[in-house]
Design a protein around this motif. Structure first.
Motif, PDB file in Angstrom:
ATOM      1  N   ALA A 591       0.836  -1.205   0.000  1.00  0.00           N
ATOM      2  CA  ALA A 591       0.000   0.000   0.000  1.00  0.00           C
ATOM      3  C   ALA A 591       0.870   1.254   0.000  1.00  0.00           C
ATOM      4  CB  ALA A 591      -0.932   0.000   1.208  1.00  0.00           C
ATOM      5  N   GLY A 592       1.938   1.243   0.791  1.00  0.00           N
ATOM      6  CA  GLY A 592       2.843   2.386   0.820  1.00  0.00           C
ATOM      7  C   GLY A 592       3.478   2.632  -0.540  1.00  0.00           C
ATOM      8  N   TRP A 593       3.903   1.565  -1.180  1.00  0.00           N
ATOM      9  CA  TRP A 593       4.531   1.713  -2.493  1.00  0.00           C
ATOM     10  C   TRP A 593       3.505   2.045  -3.565  1.00  0.00           C
ATOM     11  CZ3 TRP A 593       9.391   2.593  -3.744  1.00  0.00           C
ATOM     12  CH2 TRP A 593      10.349   2.392  -2.744  1.00  0.00           C
ATOM     13  N   GLY A 594       2.252   1.677  -3.352  1.00  0.00           N
ATOM     14  CA  GLY A 594       1.187   2.094  -4.258  1.00  0.00           C
ATOM     15  C   GLY A 594       1.012   3.601  -4.230  1.00  0.00           C
ATOM     16  N   LEU A 595       1.101   4.184  -3.021  1.00  0.00           N
ATOM     17  CA  LEU A 595       1.018   5.641  -2.891  1.00  0.00           C
ATOM     18  C   LEU A 595       2.210   6.318  -3.576  1.00  0.00           C
ATOM     19  CD1 LEU A 595      -0.049   5.767   0.864  1.00  0.00           C
ATOM     20  CD2 LEU A 595      -1.522   6.235  -1.106  1.00  0.00           C
ATOM     21  N   LEU A 596       3.403   5.737  -3.383  1.00  0.00           N
ATOM     22  CA  LEU A 596       4.587   6.305  -4.023  1.00  0.00           C
ATOM     23  C   LEU A 596       4.460   6.240  -5.539  1.00  0.00           C
ATOM     24  CD1 LEU A 596       7.631   5.015  -1.909  1.00  0.00           C
ATOM     25  CD2 LEU A 596       6.243   7.045  -1.596  1.00  0.00           C
ATOM     26  N   LEU A 597       3.935   5.131  -6.053  1.00  0.00           N
ATOM     27  CA  LEU A 597       3.782   4.990  -7.504  1.00  0.00           C
ATOM     28  C   LEU A 597       2.774   6.005  -8.049  1.00  0.00           C
ATOM     29  CD1 LEU A 597       4.433   3.579 -10.131  1.00  0.00           C
ATOM     30  CD2 LEU A 597       2.708   1.844  -9.575  1.00  0.00           C
ATOM     31  N   ALA A 598       1.726   6.288  -7.275  1.00  0.00           N
ATOM     32  CA  ALA A 598       0.752   7.292  -7.715  1.00  0.00           C
ATOM     33  C   ALA A 598       1.415   8.657  -7.871  1.00  0.00           C
ATOM     34  CB  ALA A 598      -0.394   7.376  -6.709  1.00  0.00           C
ATOM     35  N   ASN A 599       2.440   8.935  -7.057  1.00  0.00           N
ATOM     36  CA  ASN A 599       3.208  10.181  -7.198  1.00  0.00           C
ATOM     37  C   ASN A 599       4.216  10.086  -8.333  1.00  0.00           C
ATOM     38  OD1 ASN A 599       1.993  11.573  -5.034  1.00  0.00           O
ATOM     39  ND2 ASN A 599       3.298  10.540  -3.551  1.00  0.00           N
ATOM     40  N   LEU A 600       4.928   8.957  -8.388  1.00  0.00           N
ATOM     41  CA  LEU A 600       5.966   8.789  -9.408  1.00  0.00           C
ATOM     42  C   LEU A 600       5.393   8.783 -10.819  1.00  0.00           C
ATOM     43  CD1 LEU A 600       8.178   6.088  -7.664  1.00  0.00           C
ATOM     44  CD2 LEU A 600       8.872   8.425  -8.224  1.00  0.00           C
ATOM     45  N   ALA A 601       4.094   8.513 -10.933  1.00  0.00           N
ATOM     46  CA  ALA A 601       3.462   8.514 -12.259  1.00  0.00           C
ATOM     47  C   ALA A 601       3.580   9.868 -12.938  1.00  0.00           C
ATOM     48  CB  ALA A 601       1.983   8.121 -12.131  1.00  0.00           C
ATOM     49  N   TYR A 602       3.901  10.929 -12.164  1.00  0.00           N
ATOM     50  CA  TYR A 602       4.038  12.273 -12.732  1.00  0.00           C
ATOM     51  C   TYR A 602       5.503  12.667 -12.927  1.00  0.00           C
ATOM     52  CZ  TYR A 602      -0.879  12.292 -11.905  1.00  0.00           C
ATOM     53  OH  TYR A 602      -2.213  11.948 -11.949  1.00  0.00           O
ATOM     54  N   ASN A 603       6.387  11.746 -12.615  1.00  0.00           N
ATOM     55  CA  ASN A 603       7.783  11.922 -13.005  1.00  0.00           C
ATOM     56  C   ASN A 603       7.897  11.527 -14.476  1.00  0.00           C
ATOM     57  OD1 ASN A 603      10.295  10.002 -13.562  1.00  0.00           O
ATOM     58  ND2 ASN A 603      10.996  11.693 -12.280  1.00  0.00           N
ATOM     59  N   PRO A 604       8.551  12.320 -15.323  1.00  0.00           N
ATOM     60  CA  PRO A 604       8.558  12.038 -16.773  1.00  0.00           C
ATOM     61  C   PRO A 604       9.026  10.634 -17.141  1.00  0.00           C
ATOM     62  CG  PRO A 604       9.458  14.217 -16.348  1.00  0.00           C
ATOM     63  CD  PRO A 604       9.272  13.572 -15.015  1.00  0.00           C
ATOM     64  N   GLN A 605      10.033  10.114 -16.418  1.00  0.00           N
ATOM     65  CA  GLN A 605      10.547   8.799 -16.759  1.00  0.00           C
ATOM     66  C   GLN A 605       9.561   7.702 -16.380  1.00  0.00           C
ATOM     67  OE1 GLN A 605      14.667   8.301 -15.974  1.00  0.00           O
ATOM     68  NE2 GLN A 605      14.586   6.086 -15.824  1.00  0.00           N
ATOM     69  N   CYS A 606       9.036   7.760 -15.175  1.00  0.00           N
ATOM     70  CA  CYS A 606       8.046   6.754 -14.758  1.00  0.00           C
ATOM     71  C   CYS A 606       6.768   6.877 -15.580  1.00  0.00           C
ATOM     72  CB  CYS A 606       7.745   6.905 -13.270  1.00  0.00           C
ATOM     73  SG  CYS A 606       9.165   6.555 -12.219  1.00  0.00           S
TER      74      CYS A 606
END
Length: 773
Positions: A591-606
């Protein structure tokens, strides 16, 4: 190999085994001419002799007999760097380390040589052994075409001398790549070395492009930091073609494999720090290379030169830290000043070329001068600011069909299409009065997206080719020839001629931006320093204290901070609420990494991974590289992005959340797969929904159909795309969230209609507080 210190007695350098003594590893000797250029004669006295150096310099710091004597700051093309005599504190007051009026003594070269004889001898022996062993190993592979790449600079002088001492003189050749842009003093060195080689029976050749730089700078546009066509056109290609011609290999196709010794050193630049002693194709396609002096510092290079009485290129005596091309776009600052002060007429020729080809400031002489002196010219990324020139290639995609128009082509497309015959692409050809039009359906490239890039490149080559011969040099099988007109025979479709940026250097350097400005370089957000699992674990354990207790290098620190900011774990160098939540959940909780991924989705590379990699599909590394390069990403950046994907998969992002996986063949990534994320907690989806709404400009009402339609261009990234959720799964999450967190969300699904409403007085940050329940 060694560290070093500055010697008080001889005024020279002493090599050390002690790795606690830290310097830049790139010291250089300083002669009277440079001292005059920066105004040292206003402070100290010295003879104007030019045979022996007085000082040593590292970047902007000058050392005299073990003491810093001065520093310089600033400097530009027409502006000398400012000299500041170095002061130290004595008895609570500042005094000059070397007082004004002191008579400066030259370095005691014999004394310095004697001090370092033992260590330098050991380094020479080890390097000579490496050269000889490489030579013998290549002979066993029946690779007998050896050459030394010679430039006339200090490194190539040392390399050539080491090869001369290690190998039979008839078993290799020396090739000087004459760009036509060399320092005038370099040609004196080259002439002398050529005479010496001929006396000793060593074959020495000069390789030169058919283009004069005064012409090529107008054809291609002035080179820049990202448009370095000059290296390929004026150096690499002529050298390769000259070697083939001299050895007769152009008539023995399928056999040419060059084996060269190169004076590359890892301390020269961050890029070269990643080089290996041996490689294939890094310097030139299909060419085996050995870098014998890779781990030498410039301290060891200069000691070798003085010990063996090698020539010193006079360019170094005039303050130039390198002896490559005049007014190189990779230079700047005080380096430009020393070049212009040393060779004003020669540098002015290139300045005039820049002025002549620049369109943006032609009517404003002052702005044009600023553009040059401040380095604006070497930041050019395309042909936008060049004087208008005839465009030969035009492209438009409409209704799923690509329309390519070529006018007044430079070469025959029917020759270039031979490089793709295996692809079986169906297209329409329509002749025009001054060219032709090609029409092809995008569906032709669905299975093999790389073919779309190569297909377009066929016509870019045909349209813009000026016969620079880089494609010919890149072809390892000798299938391409420009002896009369372009001719391609027995092509094996290896694709090497398509690895040139945009397929054609003229097109790439002069192309006009299409459809706005694309910041393709931003896709490579983490360079070669994507986060490691140990870094994240350590950061979660230490928080802010991590920055004073870690083993990361400066570049790694910068990239890791980028990751932490983009994932939401850090803001303004401080830990965030999400950081605290991650620690409460546990550092590997999905769940914690799911939250991080929701943020990283707005990093251009991710975001690129999410937008371009279908869930469950295994992509080869070649396919991913081709997809990236199709969007304008360089090959080197594509490699970094591919390697970073593995780093992400090695984090709990991959191991716990199951974001993706990679397969390896040996030490190299062979396939990359983005997988369906393990999302079981609806609050993760709710958080991603608010991030989506906020990114879309507070778009708080939308439909499930909108979330599932990934073809819609939008600043927000749908949770269905981030996590790989289908309609049924999203309906289940949305219904559950509506029932439990009605103050945040209301989703209804009735009569085949759906509507999702988020509370406008809530934010993604508010969702994080739900995890405290």
């Amino acid at each position: 190999m060694y560290t070093y210190r500055y010697d008080e007695t001889t005024g020279g350098i002493v090599l050390l085994d002690d790795d606690t003594v830290m310097h830049s590893n790139e010291p250089r000797p300083v002669y009277a001419r440079e001292m005059d250029f920066i105004g040292m004669d206003r402070h100290w006295t010295y003879d104007r002799q030019m045979e022996i150096p007085y000082l040593w310099a590292e970047a902007g710091t000058y050392w005299y007999r073990g003491t810093i004597i001065a520093k310089v700051k600033g400097g530009a093309l027409y502006e000398a760097p400012v000299l500041e005599p170095f002061c130290k504190v004595e008895e609570a007051r500042e005094v000059q380390a070397v007082p004004d009026g002191t008579e400066l003594l030259p370095v005691d070269l014999p004394g310095m040589i004697e001090q370092n004889r033992m260590r330098l001898s050991l380094l020479e022996q080890m390097t000579a052994k490496r050269i000889y062993n490489y030579y013998k190993a290549q002979l066993k592979k029946e690779l007998r075409l050896f050459h030394v790449a010679f430039s006339g600079g200090k490194d190539s002088l040392v390399l050539l001398d080491l090869v001369r001492r290690s190998l039979p003189k008839t078993d290799y050749m020396v090739v000087f790549g004459d760009t036509g842009m060399e320092f005038p003093d370099t040609y004196e060195v080259v002439d002398a070395v050529e005479r010496q080689c001929r006396e000793e029976g060593i074959a020495f050749y000069r390789a030169k492009s058919q283009f004069d730089p005064m012409d090529s700078w107008q054809i291609f546009g002035p080179p820049s930091r990202v448009l370095r066509w000059c290296c390929s056109v004026h150096k690499a290609a002529p050298q390769t073609l000259e070697i083939r011609r001299r050895r007769g290999e152009e008539n023995e196709k399928h056999r040419y494999i060059g084996t060269d010794f190169v004076g590359v050193r890892k301390y020269e630049s961050l890029n070269r720090a990643g080089y290996d002693f041996e490689n294939v194709g890094k310097k030139q396609r299909g060419q085996h290379s050995q870098n014998p002096i890779l781990e030498w510092s410039s301290a060891e290079i200069w000691l070798y030169i003085y010990t063996h009485h090698l020539m010193v290129n006079e360019a170094y005596k005039k303050g130039n830290s390198r002896a490559g091309c005049l007014f190189c776009p990779m230079g700047g600052g005080k380096g430009d000043y020393f070049q212009h002060r040393s060779y004003p007429q020669e540098v002015d020729r290139f300045i005039e070329l820049i002025k002549r080809t620049n369109a943006r400031d032609r009517d404003d002489p002052q702005a044009l001068q600023t553009y040059i002196t401040n380095g604006g010219w070497n930041a050019r990324k395309n042909g936008r600011d060049l004087v208008a020139r005839e465009q030969h290639y035009f492209e438009e995609t409409k209704d799923g069909r690509i329309h390519i128009t070529v006018r007044n082509p430079g070469t025959d497309w029917r020759e270039w299409i031979k490089t793709m015959e295996y692809a079986h692409i169906h297209y329409e050809y329509t002749p025009l009065e001054d060219g032709y039009q090609i029409t092809v359906s995008e569906s032709e490239f669905r299975e093999y997206p790389a073919n779309k890039t190569k297909f377009k490149q066929v016509f870019k080559k045909a349209a813009c080719c000026v016969q620079c011969r880089v494609c010919e040099a890149n072809c390892p099988l000798g299938c391409i020839s420009f002896e009369e007109n372009l001719r391609i025979d027995s092509c094996q479709s290896c694709g090497r001629c398509h690895e040139i940026p945009d397929g054609c250097l003229v097109y790439h350097s002069t192309r006009l931006p299409m459809g706005g400005t694309r910041k393709v370089n931003s896709v490579n957000s983490f360079a070669n320093h994507a986060p490691k699992a140990g870094w994240v674990k350590d950061y979660l354990a230490k928080g802010g204290a991590f920055w004073t207790d870690n083993s990361l290098g400066p570049n790694q620190v910068g990239m890791f901070k980028r990751f932490l900011r983009d994932s939401g774990l850090m803001e303004d160098n401080a830990v965030t609420a999400l950081f605290g939540l991650m620690n409460r959940l546990g550092g590997e909780h999905p769940a914690g990494w799911g939250l991080l991924l929701a943020n990283l989705a707005y990093n251009p590379q991710c975001m690129w991974y999410i937008n371009h990699m279908e869930i469950g599909r295994a992509y080869t590394r070649e396919q991913i590289a081709e997809m990236l390069m199709e969007e304008g990403v360089s090959k080197n950046d594509a490699t970094s992005i591919i390697n970073a994907f593995k780093r992400f998969c090695d984090l709990p992002l991959g191991t716990a959340l199951q974001f993706g996986s990679t397969a390896m063949t040996g030490r190299q990534i062979s396939t990359l797969t983005r997988t369906k994320a393990l999302v079981e907690d609806g609050r993760v989806v709710l958080y991603a929904l608010f991030k989506f709404a906020e990114a879309c400009g507070d778009y708080y009402q939308f439909t499930l159909e909108r979330l599932l339609n990934h073809r819609v261009e939008s600043a927000g990234v749908s949770p269905t795309k981030i996590f790989g959720l289908n309609r049924e799964e999203m309906e289940r999450f949305l219904n559950g969230l509506t029932a439990r967190y009605s103050e945040f969300i209301n989703a209804t699904f009735t009569h085949d209609l759906d509507k999702i409403s988020l509370a406008e007085d809530k934010t993604a940050e508010d969702v994080l507080k739900l995890f405290e329940e």
